[in-house]
Design a protein around this motif. Sequence first.
Motif, PDB file in Angstrom:
ATOM      1  N   PHE A 192      15.260   6.303  -3.772  1.00  0.00           N
ATOM      2  CA  PHE A 192      13.043   5.796  -2.515  1.00  0.00           C
ATOM      3  C   PHE A 192      12.867   4.823  -2.246  1.00  0.00           C
ATOM      4  O   PHE A 192      12.753   4.477  -1.118  1.00  0.00           O
ATOM      5  CB  PHE A 192      12.540   7.457  -2.563  1.00  0.00           C
ATOM      6  CG  PHE A 192      12.669   8.761  -2.161  1.00  0.00           C
ATOM      7  CD1 PHE A 192      12.445   9.207  -1.089  1.00  0.00           C
ATOM      8  CD2 PHE A 192      13.988   9.422  -3.133  1.00  0.00           C
ATOM      9  CE1 PHE A 192      13.151  10.842  -0.304  1.00  0.00           C
ATOM     10  CE2 PHE A 192      13.772  10.363  -2.253  1.00  0.00           C
ATOM     11  CZ  PHE A 192      13.394  11.296  -0.797  1.00  0.00           C
ATOM     12  N   ARG A 193      12.338   3.929  -3.265  1.00  0.00           N
ATOM     13  CA  ARG A 193      11.770   2.892  -3.801  1.00  0.00           C
ATOM     14  C   ARG A 193      13.187   2.137  -2.564  1.00  0.00           C
ATOM     15  O   ARG A 193      12.720   0.932  -2.109  1.00  0.00           O
ATOM     16  CB  ARG A 193      11.273   2.494  -4.932  1.00  0.00           C
ATOM     17  CG  ARG A 193      10.228   2.887  -5.687  1.00  0.00           C
ATOM     18  CD  ARG A 193      10.081   2.943  -6.187  1.00  0.00           C
ATOM     19  NE  ARG A 193      11.023   2.260  -7.199  1.00  0.00           N
ATOM     20  CZ  ARG A 193      11.244   2.807  -8.510  1.00  0.00           C
ATOM     21  NH1 ARG A 193      10.467   3.833  -9.029  1.00  0.00           N
ATOM     22  NH2 ARG A 193      11.657   1.944  -9.108  1.00  0.00           N
ATOM     23  N   LEU A 194      14.008   2.058  -3.049  1.00  0.00           N
ATOM     24  CA  LEU A 194      15.187   0.929  -2.540  1.00  0.00           C
ATOM     25  C   LEU A 194      15.317   1.254  -1.310  1.00  0.00           C
ATOM     26  O   LEU A 194      15.315   0.221  -0.381  1.00  0.00           O
ATOM     27  CB  LEU A 194      16.935   0.806  -3.112  1.00  0.00           C
ATOM     28  CG  LEU A 194      17.975   0.167  -2.532  1.00  0.00           C
ATOM     29  CD1 LEU A 194      17.398  -0.726  -3.169  1.00  0.00           C
ATOM     30  CD2 LEU A 194      19.039   0.737  -3.697  1.00  0.00           C
ATOM     31  N   LEU A 195      15.550   2.528  -0.616  1.00  0.00           N
ATOM     32  CA  LEU A 195      15.763   2.813   1.325  1.00  0.00           C
ATOM     33  C   LEU A 195      14.974   2.088   1.620  1.00  0.00           C
ATOM     34  O   LEU A 195      14.846   1.832   2.609  1.00  0.00           O
ATOM     35  CB  LEU A 195      16.082   4.351   0.783  1.00  0.00           C
ATOM     36  CG  LEU A 195      17.595   4.184   1.299  1.00  0.00           C
ATOM     37  CD1 LEU A 195      18.239   3.756   2.158  1.00  0.00           C
ATOM     38  CD2 LEU A 195      18.528   4.290   0.205  1.00  0.00           C
ATOM     39  N   GLY A 196      13.343   2.518   0.658  1.00  0.00           N
ATOM     40  CA  GLY A 196      12.305   2.055   1.058  1.00  0.00           C
ATOM     41  C   GLY A 196      12.196   0.513   1.515  1.00  0.00           C
ATOM     42  O   GLY A 196      11.722  -0.069   3.340  1.00  0.00           O
ATOM     43  N   GLU A 197      12.151  -0.498   0.757  1.00  0.00           N
ATOM     44  CA  GLU A 197      12.475  -1.637   0.928  1.00  0.00           C
ATOM     45  C   GLU A 197      13.368  -1.760   1.871  1.00  0.00           C
ATOM     46  O   GLU A 197      13.252  -3.035   2.462  1.00  0.00           O
ATOM     47  CB  GLU A 197      12.319  -2.221  -0.140  1.00  0.00           C
ATOM     48  CG  GLU A 197      11.883  -1.925  -1.370  1.00  0.00           C
ATOM     49  CD  GLU A 197      12.198  -2.122  -2.828  1.00  0.00           C
ATOM     50  OE1 GLU A 197      13.450  -3.054  -2.801  1.00  0.00           O
ATOM     51  OE2 GLU A 197      12.005  -2.211  -3.836  1.00  0.00           O
ATOM     52  N   ARG A 198      14.689  -1.877   1.489  1.00  0.00           N
ATOM     53  CA  ARG A 198      15.793  -1.322   2.756  1.00  0.00           C
ATOM     54  C   ARG A 198      14.964  -1.260   4.603  1.00  0.00           C
ATOM     55  O   ARG A 198      15.477  -2.465   5.323  1.00  0.00           O
ATOM     56  CB  ARG A 198      16.731  -0.867   2.708  1.00  0.00           C
ATOM     57  CG  ARG A 198      17.322  -1.035   1.450  1.00  0.00           C
ATOM     58  CD  ARG A 198      18.094  -2.607   1.596  1.00  0.00           C
ATOM     59  NE  ARG A 198      19.187  -2.722   1.067  1.00  0.00           N
ATOM     60  CZ  ARG A 198      20.400  -3.051   0.716  1.00  0.00           C
ATOM     61  NH1 ARG A 198      21.076  -2.927   1.519  1.00  0.00           N
ATOM     62  NH2 ARG A 198      21.389  -3.222  -0.143  1.00  0.00           N
ATOM     63  N   LEU A 199      14.132  -0.193   4.483  1.00  0.00           N
ATOM     64  CA  LEU A 199      13.741   0.138   5.786  1.00  0.00           C
ATOM     65  C   LEU A 199      12.199  -1.015   6.201  1.00  0.00           C
ATOM     66  O   LEU A 199      12.873  -1.048   7.741  1.00  0.00           O
ATOM     67  CB  LEU A 199      13.101   1.575   5.974  1.00  0.00           C
ATOM     68  CG  LEU A 199      14.334   2.396   5.299  1.00  0.00           C
ATOM     69  CD1 LEU A 199      12.897   4.439   5.803  1.00  0.00           C
ATOM     70  CD2 LEU A 199      15.023   2.868   6.904  1.00  0.00           C
ATOM     71  N   VAL A 200      12.209  -2.053   5.776  1.00  0.00           N
ATOM     72  CA  VAL A 200      10.452  -2.437   5.696  1.00  0.00           C
ATOM     73  C   VAL A 200      12.052  -3.658   5.837  1.00  0.00           C
ATOM     74  O   VAL A 200      11.935  -4.121   7.114  1.00  0.00           O
ATOM     75  CB  VAL A 200      10.269  -2.772   5.180  1.00  0.00           C
ATOM     76  CG1 VAL A 200       8.944  -4.039   4.545  1.00  0.00           C
ATOM     77  CG2 VAL A 200       9.639  -1.511   4.044  1.00  0.00           C
ATOM     78  N   ILE A 201      12.661  -4.620   5.412  1.00  0.00           N
ATOM     79  CA  ILE A 201      13.659  -5.446   6.228  1.00  0.00           C
ATOM     80  C   ILE A 201      13.936  -5.051   7.243  1.00  0.00           C
ATOM     81  O   ILE A 201      14.152  -6.467   8.036  1.00  0.00           O
ATOM     82  CB  ILE A 201      14.381  -5.595   4.814  1.00  0.00           C
ATOM     83  CG1 ILE A 201      13.970  -6.414   3.184  1.00  0.00           C
ATOM     84  CG2 ILE A 201      15.651  -7.152   5.005  1.00  0.00           C
ATOM     85  CD1 ILE A 201      15.043  -6.391   2.182  1.00  0.00           C
ATOM     86  N   LYS A 202      14.207  -3.934   7.629  1.00  0.00           N
ATOM     87  CA  LYS A 202      15.065  -3.678   8.514  1.00  0.00           C
ATOM     88  C   LYS A 202      14.138  -3.163   9.838  1.00  0.00           C
ATOM     89  O   LYS A 202      14.328  -3.911  11.068  1.00  0.00           O
ATOM     90  CB  LYS A 202      16.536  -2.711   9.105  1.00  0.00           C
ATOM     91  CG  LYS A 202      17.568  -2.621   8.036  1.00  0.00           C
ATOM     92  CD  LYS A 202      18.090  -3.875   7.945  1.00  0.00           C
ATOM     93  CE  LYS A 202      18.695  -4.279   9.664  1.00  0.00           C
ATOM     94  NZ  LYS A 202      19.685  -5.278   9.653  1.00  0.00           N
ATOM     95  N   GLY A 203      12.603  -3.701   9.653  1.00  0.00           N
ATOM     96  CA  GLY A 203      11.888  -3.454  10.627  1.00  0.00           C
ATOM     97  C   GLY A 203      11.862  -1.853  10.890  1.00  0.00           C
ATOM     98  O   GLY A 203      10.963  -2.353  12.445  1.00  0.00           O
ATOM     99  N   VAL A 204      12.249  -1.366  10.737  1.00  0.00           N
ATOM    100  CA  VAL A 204      11.965   0.165  10.426  1.00  0.00           C
ATOM    101  C   VAL A 204      10.440   1.126  10.313  1.00  0.00           C
ATOM    102  O   VAL A 204      10.040   1.607  11.035  1.00  0.00           O
ATOM    103  CB  VAL A 204      12.903   0.823  10.548  1.00  0.00           C
ATOM    104  CG1 VAL A 204      13.333   3.030  11.096  1.00  0.00           C
ATOM    105  CG2 VAL A 204      14.239   0.586  10.881  1.00  0.00           C
ATOM    106  N   ILE A 205       9.972   0.560   9.331  1.00  0.00           N
ATOM    107  CA  ILE A 205       8.383   0.950   8.523  1.00  0.00           C
ATOM    108  C   ILE A 205       8.118  -0.110   8.578  1.00  0.00           C
ATOM    109  O   ILE A 205       8.781  -1.454   8.431  1.00  0.00           O
ATOM    110  CB  ILE A 205       8.843   1.967   7.418  1.00  0.00           C
ATOM    111  CG1 ILE A 205       9.551   0.792   6.436  1.00  0.00           C
ATOM    112  CG2 ILE A 205       9.054   2.934   8.165  1.00  0.00           C
ATOM    113  CD1 ILE A 205       9.554   2.302   5.715  1.00  0.00           C
ATOM    114  N   THR A 206       6.709   0.027   8.190  1.00  0.00           N
ATOM    115  CA  THR A 206       6.157  -1.352   7.812  1.00  0.00           C
ATOM    116  C   THR A 206       5.889  -0.987   5.830  1.00  0.00           C
ATOM    117  O   THR A 206       6.697  -0.145   6.038  1.00  0.00           O
ATOM    118  CB  THR A 206       4.079  -1.041   7.984  1.00  0.00           C
ATOM    119  OG1 THR A 206       3.660  -0.162   7.915  1.00  0.00           O
ATOM    120  CG2 THR A 206       4.389  -1.079   9.630  1.00  0.00           C
ATOM    121  N   GLU A 207       4.879  -2.190   5.449  1.00  0.00           N
ATOM    122  CA  GLU A 207       4.845  -2.199   3.835  1.00  0.00           C
ATOM    123  C   GLU A 207       4.433  -0.735   3.508  1.00  0.00           C
ATOM    124  O   GLU A 207       4.336  -1.204   2.272  1.00  0.00           O
ATOM    125  CB  GLU A 207       5.185  -3.623   3.551  1.00  0.00           C
ATOM    126  CG  GLU A 207       5.847  -4.472   3.568  1.00  0.00           C
ATOM    127  CD  GLU A 207       5.852  -5.832   3.495  1.00  0.00           C
ATOM    128  OE1 GLU A 207       4.518  -6.266   2.511  1.00  0.00           O
ATOM    129  OE2 GLU A 207       5.890  -7.169   3.283  1.00  0.00           O
TER     130      GLU A 207
END
Length: 667
Positions: A607-622
């Motif tokens: 979950f942490r890894l995918l969360g970081e990926r979603l931030v990098i892709k601009g889908v969610i904020t930090e």
Amino acid sequence: MNKKQQLKKGIIVAAGVLLLVLVTLFATRNLIIQNYANKRLLSFEQKYSLRIHYNDLRMEGLNGLHIEGLSVIPLNCDTFLKAGSIEVQFDFARLLLLKADVKTVTMHGLQVDFIKKDSINSNFDFIFKANDRAPKILNKDSEDVKQNESAHFGENIRQTFNLLFSVLPSNGYLHDFKVSYQAPGYRLFIDVPQLKIDKDRFKTEIRAEENGMISNLISEGVLSKADRDIEARLYSKDTSKVSLPFLHYRWGADLKFDTLAFEVRESKAHSDVRLLTGKASVSGLTLFHYRISPEIVLLDNANFTYSMKVGDNYVEVDSSSQVHFNALNLNPYLRVEKDTSWKVKVSVNKPEFPSEELFASLPKGLFSNLEGIKTSGKLSYHFLMDVDFGNVDSLKFQSSLTSHQFRILSFGNTNLAKMNEPFVYTAYEDGNPVRSFITGPENPNFRPLTAISPLLQMAVMQSEDGAFFYHNGFLPDAIREALIHDIKVKKFARGGSTISMQLIKNVFLSRNKNIARKLEEALIVWLIEGGRLTSKERMFEVYMNIIEWGPMVYGAQEASRFYFNKDASDLTANEAIFLASIVPKPKRVKWSFKDNMQLNPVLDSYFRLLGERLVIKGVITEEDAAKIKPEITISGPAKDFLFSGANATDSVPAPEEAETLDVFPDM
């Protein structure tokens, strides 16, 4: 008496002594040969736990040997070999040098029986146990031995051919030769009424009976000592195909052909390197094995002309060798080396050639979707795999099929552009179709990408293939890493599949796992991606609507309803990441949970890894990513499936098995 007379007298005496010795040897030759044979046979009996018996053993003249009533019987087992009579004539000049070189052989009533009583006991175990009885003088695990030991491939080849040509006669006659293999539920009998070798050439009829099925075959060829050359052909006596026995019984394979032929010539290349040259060919080949293809594979014509160097610790097939099948020619290179570890290098370089040569040469039954396809233009191909099994991480892998003004003129059995329009998708389980539905607006559960949560889209993409929109269907580095992993664990655990490869496997191919499916999958991916037959956006849309997400649950909309009782456009980040986590192994979704309907803590890093990926892709904020954790609420029909009846942790794999998710590099 002068010196001349003394010399003459000495010569006469020496000649007389020599004559006396020869007469004595001739008179006692049978006793000598019997004593020698008995000592050797006794040693052989003790070494291999056998009883070897003969009724009569004697010399015939000065260079002939006659054996009668020979039998070889393993202890407490059925007779392995018996022969009525064997007569061997040796080359007299070679015999004087104490070297046995067979000129002619005549055998009557030779019979060899391989009898397997059960999975443990057989009368031919001694053949395989021979090496176990060899003395262990050195500690094979010591580094000094490992660094200095050599495989001696070249010397072994030389000795094998020396032995072969010293035993094989230029002239011979074999009468009533029989071989059988008998096991519970299986009987194979091979009968050679007579085999005659005349001036190195032979031709004989063979009768084979396998579980009551009879085949009549003909074998012919050449055994040339002078040229160190062996040639042989095998074909049916009538118009039927030759069916190789034993293969179906032992490996579940059926192999038939019209004619099988081979030629091998052994010579010295230089120093201690031996050279093997020759040709192997087969015509009218049909092959079936479920691991290769669910259909019978047909190959009209194939041959391999080879030049092989065998050194002290390596075997190398030179790139001057040529593989020809149907209309296609390839020049492969292969080197297998045994140093402190095994090393294997394989390469194929095929410069520009007409594309039709490839597609017209695909064996029938191996590429069913592509049968009948017509193309124009040219292709070129490069392949390399170089692996040191002592340092697997250094593995090199390259594979590229390049087009040159290539075009598809017409599709074959399958329309490879069918994903551009709504089509009927059929889901398979264990190779059997279980459900069909339309991938288009006619299906109420179908969702275009605009109606699927961007969170779910990006979570799936980053989990399965982060570079999907940037590659042409393949990620060589991912395939390389998968190969390294598979070699280390000694099984096919990963495949390095991209979303494109997964999609083509599901849409165009059955789910049977076999070699043919992987080859056809790769070729169809190349055709669709390279020819832009379907856009990347449409491919991903189809993928999101057909992938499995649980028991008979297919597509993002069905998954959202099944687990969360909501539309695919309304998913939260945690819910999207959870759905992405079960894509690789949807049949094991229960593993994702522990007691009290809570997600397994092992998913926390995922979950942490995918969360970081979603931030990098601009889908969610930090800030959003900081709130991501393996916490969800199952509110849809999945609640009954997951938490009622059987325990949710039933049939749960080990935690490390769940962590083998293929997270591809982002580009």
